[in-house]
Design an enzyme around this catalytic site. Sequence first.
Site, PDB file in Angstrom:
ATOM      1  N   TYR A  10     -17.335  50.417  34.770  1.00  0.00           N
ATOM      2  CA  TYR A  10     -16.275  51.185  35.426  1.00  0.00           C
ATOM      3  C   TYR A  10     -16.834  52.309  36.288  1.00  0.00           C
ATOM      4  O   TYR A  10     -16.196  53.361  36.417  1.00  0.00           O
ATOM      5  CB  TYR A  10     -15.306  51.719  34.382  1.00  0.00           C
ATOM      6  CG  TYR A  10     -14.362  50.666  33.817  1.00  0.00           C
ATOM      7  CD1 TYR A  10     -13.530  49.924  34.658  1.00  0.00           C
ATOM      8  CD2 TYR A  10     -14.290  50.406  32.461  1.00  0.00           C
ATOM      9  CE1 TYR A  10     -12.656  48.954  34.156  1.00  0.00           C
ATOM     10  CE2 TYR A  10     -13.412  49.439  31.951  1.00  0.00           C
ATOM     11  CZ  TYR A  10     -12.605  48.730  32.814  1.00  0.00           C
ATOM     12  OH  TYR A  10     -11.725  47.785  32.318  1.00  0.00           O
ATOM     13  N   PHE A  47      -8.657  59.573  34.499  1.00  0.00           N
ATOM     14  CA  PHE A  47      -8.354  58.675  33.383  1.00  0.00           C
ATOM     15  C   PHE A  47      -9.603  58.059  32.757  1.00  0.00           C
ATOM     16  O   PHE A  47      -9.509  57.343  31.761  1.00  0.00           O
ATOM     17  CB  PHE A  47      -7.370  57.572  33.813  1.00  0.00           C
ATOM     18  CG  PHE A  47      -7.860  56.641  34.898  1.00  0.00           C
ATOM     19  CD1 PHE A  47      -8.678  55.560  34.612  1.00  0.00           C
ATOM     20  CD2 PHE A  47      -7.471  56.843  36.216  1.00  0.00           C
ATOM     21  CE1 PHE A  47      -9.109  54.695  35.604  1.00  0.00           C
ATOM     22  CE2 PHE A  47      -7.893  55.985  37.222  1.00  0.00           C
ATOM     23  CZ  PHE A  47      -8.725  54.906  36.911  1.00  0.00           C
ATOM     24  N   ARG A  91      -6.443  37.127  39.350  1.00  0.00           N
ATOM     25  CA  ARG A  91      -5.778  38.420  39.604  1.00  0.00           C
ATOM     26  C   ARG A  91      -4.260  38.224  39.667  1.00  0.00           C
ATOM     27  O   ARG A  91      -3.490  39.012  39.121  1.00  0.00           O
ATOM     28  CB  ARG A  91      -6.256  39.032  40.922  1.00  0.00           C
ATOM     29  CG  ARG A  91      -7.711  39.416  40.927  1.00  0.00           C
ATOM     30  CD  ARG A  91      -8.009  40.691  40.192  1.00  0.00           C
ATOM     31  NE  ARG A  91      -7.464  41.873  40.836  1.00  0.00           N
ATOM     32  CZ  ARG A  91      -7.670  43.107  40.385  1.00  0.00           C
ATOM     33  NH1 ARG A  91      -8.378  43.304  39.283  1.00  0.00           N
ATOM     34  NH2 ARG A  91      -7.166  44.143  41.015  1.00  0.00           N
ATOM     35  N   THR A 128      -1.855  45.957  37.845  1.00  0.00           N
ATOM     36  CA  THR A 128      -2.578  46.764  36.846  1.00  0.00           C
ATOM     37  C   THR A 128      -1.600  47.564  35.988  1.00  0.00           C
ATOM     38  O   THR A 128      -1.778  47.695  34.780  1.00  0.00           O
ATOM     39  CB  THR A 128      -3.553  47.733  37.565  1.00  0.00           C
ATOM     40  OG1 THR A 128      -4.448  46.944  38.347  1.00  0.00           O
ATOM     41  CG2 THR A 128      -4.356  48.563  36.578  1.00  0.00           C
ATOM     42  N   ARG A 134       0.259  40.447  32.226  1.00  0.00           N
ATOM     43  CA  ARG A 134       0.751  41.804  31.926  1.00  0.00           C
ATOM     44  C   ARG A 134       2.274  41.880  31.964  1.00  0.00           C
ATOM     45  O   ARG A 134       2.882  42.629  31.197  1.00  0.00           O
ATOM     46  CB  ARG A 134       0.128  42.806  32.885  1.00  0.00           C
ATOM     47  CG  ARG A 134      -1.378  42.953  32.668  1.00  0.00           C
ATOM     48  CD  ARG A 134      -1.974  43.852  33.717  1.00  0.00           C
ATOM     49  NE  ARG A 134      -3.415  43.960  33.612  1.00  0.00           N
ATOM     50  CZ  ARG A 134      -4.244  43.870  34.652  1.00  0.00           C
ATOM     51  NH1 ARG A 134      -3.773  43.674  35.873  1.00  0.00           N
ATOM     52  NH2 ARG A 134      -5.544  43.995  34.480  1.00  0.00           N
ATOM     53  N   ASN A 160      -3.926  47.354  28.870  1.00  0.00           N
ATOM     54  CA  ASN A 160      -3.138  46.387  29.661  1.00  0.00           C
ATOM     55  C   ASN A 160      -3.651  44.958  29.522  1.00  0.00           C
ATOM     56  O   ASN A 160      -3.572  44.154  30.445  1.00  0.00           O
ATOM     57  CB  ASN A 160      -3.042  46.836  31.128  1.00  0.00           C
ATOM     58  CG  ASN A 160      -4.398  46.941  31.801  1.00  0.00           C
ATOM     59  OD1 ASN A 160      -5.434  46.744  31.164  1.00  0.00           O
ATOM     60  ND2 ASN A 160      -4.411  47.222  33.093  1.00  0.00           N
ATOM     61  N   HIS A 184      -8.815  42.463  31.906  1.00  0.00           N
ATOM     62  CA  HIS A 184      -9.482  42.961  33.105  1.00  0.00           C
ATOM     63  C   HIS A 184     -10.004  41.740  33.842  1.00  0.00           C
ATOM     64  O   HIS A 184     -10.472  40.799  33.211  1.00  0.00           O
ATOM     65  CB  HIS A 184     -10.669  43.868  32.767  1.00  0.00           C
ATOM     66  CG  HIS A 184     -11.568  44.075  33.949  1.00  0.00           C
ATOM     67  ND1 HIS A 184     -11.311  45.032  34.901  1.00  0.00           N
ATOM     68  CD2 HIS A 184     -12.663  43.392  34.373  1.00  0.00           C
ATOM     69  CE1 HIS A 184     -12.230  44.942  35.855  1.00  0.00           C
ATOM     70  NE2 HIS A 184     -13.063  43.956  35.552  1.00  0.00           N
ATOM     71  N   GLU A 190     -20.125  42.164  38.030  1.00  0.00           N
ATOM     72  CA  GLU A 190     -19.637  42.245  36.650  1.00  0.00           C
ATOM     73  C   GLU A 190     -20.208  41.125  35.781  1.00  0.00           C
ATOM     74  O   GLU A 190     -20.586  41.365  34.625  1.00  0.00           O
ATOM     75  CB  GLU A 190     -18.108  42.244  36.635  1.00  0.00           C
ATOM     76  CG  GLU A 190     -17.545  43.525  37.253  1.00  0.00           C
ATOM     77  CD  GLU A 190     -16.031  43.594  37.297  1.00  0.00           C
ATOM     78  OE1 GLU A 190     -15.510  44.684  37.586  1.00  0.00           O
ATOM     79  OE2 GLU A 190     -15.351  42.564  37.045  1.00  0.00           O
TER      80      GLU A 190
HETATM   81  P1  CMP Z   1      -8.771  47.529  34.927  1.00  0.00           P
HETATM   82  O1  CMP Z   1      -8.361  46.415  35.811  1.00  0.00           O
HETATM   83  O2  CMP Z   1      -9.634  47.178  33.756  1.00  0.00           O
HETATM   84  O3  CMP Z   1      -9.531  48.649  35.795  1.00  0.00           O
HETATM   85  C1  CMP Z   1      -9.564  50.007  35.404  1.00  0.00           C
HETATM   86  C2  CMP Z   1      -8.686  50.298  34.240  1.00  0.00           C
HETATM   87  O4  CMP Z   1      -8.388  51.655  34.022  1.00  0.00           O
HETATM   88  C3  CMP Z   1      -7.328  49.643  34.475  1.00  0.00           C
HETATM   89  O5  CMP Z   1      -7.457  48.248  34.354  1.00  0.00           O
HETATM   90  C4  CMP Z   1      -6.475  50.358  33.427  1.00  0.00           C
HETATM   91  O6  CMP Z   1      -6.594  49.743  32.161  1.00  0.00           O
HETATM   92  C5  CMP Z   1      -7.147  51.738  33.320  1.00  0.00           C
HETATM   93  N1  CMP Z   1      -6.372  52.837  33.891  1.00  0.00           N
HETATM   94  C6  CMP Z   1      -5.953  53.927  33.225  1.00  0.00           C
HETATM   95  N2  CMP Z   1      -5.314  54.769  34.038  1.00  0.00           N
HETATM   96  C7  CMP Z   1      -5.313  54.229  35.262  1.00  0.00           C
HETATM   97  C8  CMP Z   1      -4.791  54.622  36.527  1.00  0.00           C
HETATM   98  N3  CMP Z   1      -4.156  55.761  36.696  1.00  0.00           N
HETATM   99  N4  CMP Z   1      -4.972  53.770  37.584  1.00  0.00           N
HETATM  100  C9  CMP Z   1      -5.641  52.600  37.426  1.00  0.00           C
HETATM  101  N5  CMP Z   1      -6.169  52.186  36.242  1.00  0.00           N
HETATM  102  C10 CMP Z   1      -5.991  52.993  35.179  1.00  0.00           C
END
Ligand code: CMP
Length: 152
Positions: free
Chosen positions: A54, A62, A90, A96, A107, A117, A120, A131
């Site tokens: 990440y 966050f 996706r 997301t 989701r 959620n 990923h 990745e």
């Molecule tokens: P993911 O696709 O794994 O990529 C980043 C992750 O951060 C996202 O899914 C969410 O689980 C988490 N996340 C938490 N807060 C935020 C936010 N404000 N915007 C985007 N992702 C967030």
Amino acid sequence: MAQAQVERTFVMVKPDGVRRGLIGEVVRRYEARGLKVVAGKMMRISRELAEKHYEEHKAKPFFPELERFITSSPVFAMALEGRNAVAVVRAMNGATKPWEAATGTVRGDLALALTPNVVHASDSVATAQRELALYFTEADYVPYQRVDEEYL
Ligand code: CMP
């Protein structure tokens, strides 16, 4: 239009999905669509790996919550292969933010909260390469033919 390229993408059932017993439900959807599971493993993400994975979110507010969550219990990591695999996965996962995700998506059907959620997935072919290299080595990929490949 020419057939789309076969791509490989990285997908992970996150700690909430694993603890809710949703690995099978999530993988079933990808397999039914025609995507091939070419690598997969149950694992616990270290803080070091979370920071690499990440990287683009490291400075975001966050991130601490995301890091705490993603390292909190095991994930199921996998590599999926198929035509247009990156975009297809996706789309199947949905937005997301689960409250914006369409019904019929992972989701949209299975999640309500943002950090937990369920899944990923890589957002581009370049991201998928980066990745996949974080989670798998060449020896982890197991080639085989699906019996329905001529239709996929
Ligand atoms: P993911 O696709 O794994 O990529 C980043 C992750 O951060 C996202 O899914 C969410 O689980 C988490 N996340 C938490 N807060 C935020 C936010 N404000 N915007 C985007 N992702 C967030």
